[in-house]
Design a protein around this motif. Structure first.
Motif, PDB file in Angstrom:
ATOM      1  N   ILE A 253       0.931  -1.176  -0.025  1.00  0.00           N
ATOM      2  CA  ILE A 253       0.072  -0.227  -0.272  1.00  0.00           C
ATOM      3  C   ILE A 253       0.697   1.369  -0.034  1.00  0.00           C
ATOM      4  O   ILE A 253       0.654   2.223  -0.617  1.00  0.00           O
ATOM      5  CB  ILE A 253      -0.964  -0.120   1.296  1.00  0.00           C
ATOM      6  CG1 ILE A 253      -2.049  -1.071   1.004  1.00  0.00           C
ATOM      7  CG2 ILE A 253      -1.469   1.547   1.428  1.00  0.00           C
ATOM      8  CD1 ILE A 253      -2.983  -0.889  -0.191  1.00  0.00           C
ATOM      9  N   GLN A 254       1.972   1.100   0.916  1.00  0.00           N
ATOM     10  CA  GLN A 254       2.892   2.499   0.719  1.00  0.00           C
ATOM     11  C   GLN A 254       3.700   2.396  -0.488  1.00  0.00           C
ATOM     12  O   GLN A 254       3.619   3.766  -1.015  1.00  0.00           O
ATOM     13  CB  GLN A 254       4.171   2.171   1.633  1.00  0.00           C
ATOM     14  CG  GLN A 254       3.555   2.428   3.335  1.00  0.00           C
ATOM     15  CD  GLN A 254       4.650   2.112   4.088  1.00  0.00           C
ATOM     16  OE1 GLN A 254       5.797   2.383   3.934  1.00  0.00           O
ATOM     17  NE2 GLN A 254       4.263   1.640   5.519  1.00  0.00           N
ATOM     18  N   TRP A 255       3.937   1.458  -1.360  1.00  0.00           N
ATOM     19  CA  TRP A 255       4.314   1.653  -2.543  1.00  0.00           C
ATOM     20  C   TRP A 255       3.475   2.085  -3.660  1.00  0.00           C
ATOM     21  O   TRP A 255       3.808   3.082  -4.327  1.00  0.00           O
ATOM     22  CB  TRP A 255       4.876   0.316  -3.165  1.00  0.00           C
ATOM     23  CG  TRP A 255       5.539   0.233  -4.623  1.00  0.00           C
ATOM     24  CD1 TRP A 255       6.672   0.336  -4.806  1.00  0.00           C
ATOM     25  CD2 TRP A 255       4.595   0.121  -5.807  1.00  0.00           C
ATOM     26  NE1 TRP A 255       6.970   0.458  -6.168  1.00  0.00           N
ATOM     27  CE2 TRP A 255       5.698   0.280  -6.731  1.00  0.00           C
ATOM     28  CE3 TRP A 255       3.432   0.088  -6.020  1.00  0.00           C
ATOM     29  CZ2 TRP A 255       5.450   0.151  -7.958  1.00  0.00           C
ATOM     30  CZ3 TRP A 255       2.989  -0.191  -7.526  1.00  0.00           C
ATOM     31  CH2 TRP A 255       3.946  -0.151  -8.648  1.00  0.00           C
ATOM     32  N   LYS A 256       1.900   1.860  -3.606  1.00  0.00           N
ATOM     33  CA  LYS A 256       1.308   2.372  -4.120  1.00  0.00           C
ATOM     34  C   LYS A 256       0.794   3.971  -4.076  1.00  0.00           C
ATOM     35  O   LYS A 256       0.563   4.650  -5.085  1.00  0.00           O
ATOM     36  CB  LYS A 256      -0.315   1.797  -4.103  1.00  0.00           C
ATOM     37  CG  LYS A 256      -0.318  -0.035  -4.527  1.00  0.00           C
ATOM     38  CD  LYS A 256      -1.472  -0.412  -4.491  1.00  0.00           C
ATOM     39  CE  LYS A 256      -1.597  -1.886  -4.973  1.00  0.00           C
ATOM     40  NZ  LYS A 256      -2.955  -2.731  -4.890  1.00  0.00           N
ATOM     41  N   ARG A 257       1.028   4.211  -2.682  1.00  0.00           N
ATOM     42  CA  ARG A 257       0.986   5.524  -2.230  1.00  0.00           C
ATOM     43  C   ARG A 257       2.057   6.524  -2.832  1.00  0.00           C
ATOM     44  O   ARG A 257       1.943   7.630  -3.404  1.00  0.00           O
ATOM     45  CB  ARG A 257       0.690   5.837  -0.667  1.00  0.00           C
ATOM     46  CG  ARG A 257       0.672   7.165  -0.344  1.00  0.00           C
ATOM     47  CD  ARG A 257      -0.613   7.726  -0.769  1.00  0.00           C
ATOM     48  NE  ARG A 257      -0.582   9.204  -0.434  1.00  0.00           N
ATOM     49  CZ  ARG A 257      -1.286  10.107  -1.030  1.00  0.00           C
ATOM     50  NH1 ARG A 257      -1.778  10.014  -2.318  1.00  0.00           N
ATOM     51  NH2 ARG A 257      -1.380  11.272  -0.660  1.00  0.00           N
TER      52      ARG A 257
END
Length: 791
Positions: A253-257
């Motif tokens: 999710i952090q990568w997507k953010r």
């Protein structure tokens, strides 16, 4: 702080433990001289259990040897000579040791780094300065890898227990068959004479009793083994869920953010190699445990024993299926997003990737991915699992692509290279919402099976919101919608909700990120710049940054309502500044030559305390994408009236992209001889001379080349042209800002020059016509114009 620097500070037993990590298999000198290189490599991205990863390990080994050889070659002096020999020897030694088994080198170095980090962590209190500087990223990766090691041990333990259970059960079945044989013998005694029966029956009865007692006891033991195994599997699955949550709900999710913020100009989201290695480890561990649970179920079916084990195994099977389903569906991601401002009839690309595709052998039957554009409402329905089959909001050409497996990288991905949005179907808009505020998304979907069709998955993923435009003039407002969404979207939101208002500091962070990315500059917006923007946004006169920290800005204020007294919004003005700076002013902005975000009153206050001829560059307050020159000088129309004349601040009519396509800013500043010092006191040639256009070459074949130059009539001087060409002067109006008439700051002198259009901007075509006309005049035979004089 680098791990090796901290490791050298260890003392006592910790130091001895650290030193014991090294030897002929990996000399401590190599660790010392290549510490920075060693710690910068992605050792964790290599799966030691996957033989296909050997090429990555080999590449690292070759790089390590090359680094050693380079280090050896750069040694000089008497001590350097000995070190050169030693490092060269180590390079050959490591090559001979690990060339045939490079994965062992990776295993060795990973063990060394993990142990060093553990020793440092144990020896350092978290409150100490050294502990506080421990790399949080390394700690997080360390925790994830430790959890994988624990999962590996748990899975190995249950595998051993399962084999033991299978062995005991097979022996139980053999004994059970023996009891059946004894029972058959007892039954056959009925056919024997009584004397023979009495002779043989007691022994058989005794034997049967012994076997049955053993079977009863062993049945209870097997039941306990099964329950113990199920409890161990429960523990493993619990840890698996926790690990999967960390990787999918935190790291992915952090990568997507980060990917979303990269759309606003944030730093790159980073590669997916480490995430893929983690997801593949998850997939492998989950699959191993799933197979174990299925084998346990098979053993139970072979030998049904009354008890709770059947229910437990059903529960375990359901849980492991849910875990692998969550893993597969969550790791179907968009590696390269489609453009978020999407113009119809224009080619665009995107890449989707399945992070666990290689590990689950999905590529053995390559799945096909389909791309569809859907509306915000359709995206909401899709996430609620409502039926949206065959619904779309437009037609995308070339929207099908087969996933390809890339052996060298171990990735399974589909590259859509030539998509094009042929048409779009818009929904009814609400209130003041414009077409550039309507959001769509590209839906990518596929279906594939794993484990010999044991499990079939339908996977879907949505792109970041896209705004569809049909003309380049809509790009500005569409970009505003995308910027707001990227900056302020929350994880897990309902598509594609964003707050209607945000705190001013949040917006400042977003537009500063965008500005630096668009201008490609490390010089962002200063606190003074942001105060200027706040004054513009909120129609405020306060110069105190603290006054704006708790203020909020709505979407309407940002890009729906025009600024007071203007026909453009805050964003449209700011975007115009970015475009102008990006295309024409980037080197000057990076040099700090452009103050930019200064209003007329501030410019006057700054310049009036400086010598005549001091000037500054500020962005036009009244025009989109304009920059003006403000300077202090005597009023040329009143000189001689008094002994000193009247000092005034003048503002040149703003330049736009159209103007700079004719003559650059540096050359225009060079043309104006009355501009002497860039505020506060830098000689203008010191700042701008490196950007001046080189002098034209001398006349060729009797012709001279004309040159366009700028002049402000009231400030024109009789200085000779230093270049020697024939200049064509472009008048450019200036507006005075007299000290005693503050109300006149916004008034520009009326322009009557035919080269300028009604708004006071240069008309490119007319201007170039003037230049061509002058050139034609100069090329005519001189005698035809000037009475026979020789050229």
């Amino acid at each position: 702080m680098a791990v090796w620097i901290q490791a050298q500070q260890l003392q006592g037993d910790a130091l001895h433990q650290m030193q014991s990590l090294y030897g002929q298999h990996f000399p401590i000198e190599v660790r010392h001289y290549l510490s920075q290189w060693i710690e910068s490599q992605l050792w964790d991205a290599i799966d030691l259990e996957n033989p296909q990863e050997e090429f990555k390990a080999k590449r690292l080994l070759d790089s390590l040897i090359q680094e050693l050889q380079n280090k050896a070659e750069h040694q000089v002096g008497e001590d350097g000579f000995l070190l050169k020999i030693k490092l060269g020897h180590y390079a050959n030694q490591l090559k001979s040791t690990y060339d045939r088994c490079p994965l062992e080198l990776v295993r060795c170095i990973k063990h060394i780094l993990y142990t060093e980090q553990r020793l440092i962590r144990e020896a350092t209190n978290s409150s100490s300065p050294v502990g506080g500087m421990m790399d949080s990223m390394s700690q997080k990766y360390q925790q994830i890898n430790q959890a994988f090691e624990e999962l590996r041990l748990l899975t190995q333990d249950t595998e051993n227990d399962l084999r033991k259970l299978q062995h005991n059960q097979e022996y139980f079945i053999i004994q059970y068959q023996e009891s059946l044989r004894i029972q058959a013998q007892l039954s056959s005694l009925a056919t024997l004479p009584p004397a023979d029966r009495q002779l043989r029956e007691p022994a058989l009865l005794s034997k049967r009793a012994t076997v049955e007692a053993w079977l009863t006891r062993e049945a209870n033991t097997l039941q306990k083994y099964r329950l113990d195994l199920a409890e161990k599997h429960q523990k493993t699955l619990q840890l698996l869920r926790k690990q999967q949550t960390i990787i999918l709900d935190d790291e992915l999710i952090q990568w997507k953010r980060r990917q979303q913020l990269a759309g606003n100009g944030g730093p790159p989201e980073g590669g997916l190699d480490i995430l893929q290695s983690w997801c593949e480890k998850l997939a492998e561990t989950i699959w191993q445990n799933r197979q174990q649970i299925r084998r346990a179920e098979h053993l139970r079916q072979q030998l049904p024993i009354p008890g709770p084990i059947e229910e437990l195994l059903n529960e375990l099977n359901s849980t492991i299926t849910d875990i692998i389903s969550a893993l597969v569906t969550s790791t179907f991601i968009i590696e390269k997003q489609p453009p978020q401002v999407l113009k119809t009839q224009t080619k665009f690309a995107a890449t989707v990737r399945l992070l666990v595709g290689g590990k689950l052998n999905v590529h053995m039957n390559p799945p096909q991915v389909k791309a569809t554009i859907i509306s915000e409402q359709q995206a909401k329905a899709l996430l609620k699992n409502e039926n949206t089959r065959n619904e779309s909001s437009g037609e995308i050409l070339n929207n099908n692509c087969v996933m390809e497996y890339h052996q060298t990288t171990g990735t399974l991905s589909a590259h859509f290279r030539n998509m094009s949005l042929k048409r779009i179907k818009r929904s009814d808009r609400r209130g003041a919402e414009s077409v550039t505020e309507e959001k769509f998304t590209i839906l990518f979907e596929s279906q594939f099976s794993v484990g010999s069709n044991e499990l079939v998955f339908q996977v879907k993923t949505l792109s970041l919101p896209v705004v569809v435009i049909v003309h380049g003039s809509q790009d500005n407002n569409a970009t505003a919608t995308v910027l707001w969404d990227n900056a302020f979207a929350e994880a897990g939101r309902v598509p594609f909700l964003v707050p209607d208002k945000v705190l001013w500091p949040q917006l400042c962070e977003a537009i500063n990120m965008k500005y630096k990315a668009e201008v490609q500059s490390n010089r962002g917006l200063s606190e003074e710049n942001l105060v200027f923007l706040a004054q513009k946004a909120f129609s405020s006169s306060s110069n105190n940054p603290d006054d704006y920290r708790s203020m909020t800005m709505t979407w309407s204020q940002f890009n729906r309502e025009s600024l007071p007294g203007r026909n453009f919004t805050f964003w449209q003005w700011f975007d115009g500044v970015m475009e102008l700076t990006k295309k024409h002013l980037k080197p000057h902005w990076n040099d700090g030559a452009i103050l930019g975000f200064v209003n007329k009153q501030q410019a006057q206050d700054m310049l009036m305390s400086k010598p005549n001829g001091t000037f500054l560059l500020r962005f036009s307050d009244s025009e989109i994408g304009g920059i003006t020159i403000a300077w202090v000088a005597e009023n040329p129309n009143k000189q001689g009236v008094t002994s000193s004349g009247e000092r005034m601040v003048w503002n040149l009519m703003p330049y736009t992209t159209k103007d700079f396509s004719i003559r650059s800013l540096a050359d225009r500043i060079s043309d104006l001889n009355h501009l002497l010092f860039l505020y506060p006191d830098r000689p203008k040639d010191e700042v701008f001379s490196k950007y001046y256009t080189p002098p034209l070459s001398k006349a060729v074949d009797g012709y001279v080349k004309p040159q366009i130059k700028q002049v402000v009539p009231d400030f024109a001087t009789a200085n000779p042209d230093p270049i020697g060409g024939t200049p064509t002067y472009m008048d450019h109006g200036a507006s005075p800002a007299p000290v005693n008439h503050s109300h006149a700051y916004g008034i520009y002198q009326t322009m009557t020059d035919p080269v300028l259009d009604g708004d006071g901007d240069f008309d490119l075509d007319d201007t170039m016509d003037v230049a061509r006309h002058v050139e034609e005049l100069l090329r005519r035979p001189v005698e035809s114009q000037w009475g026979g004089q020789q050229s």
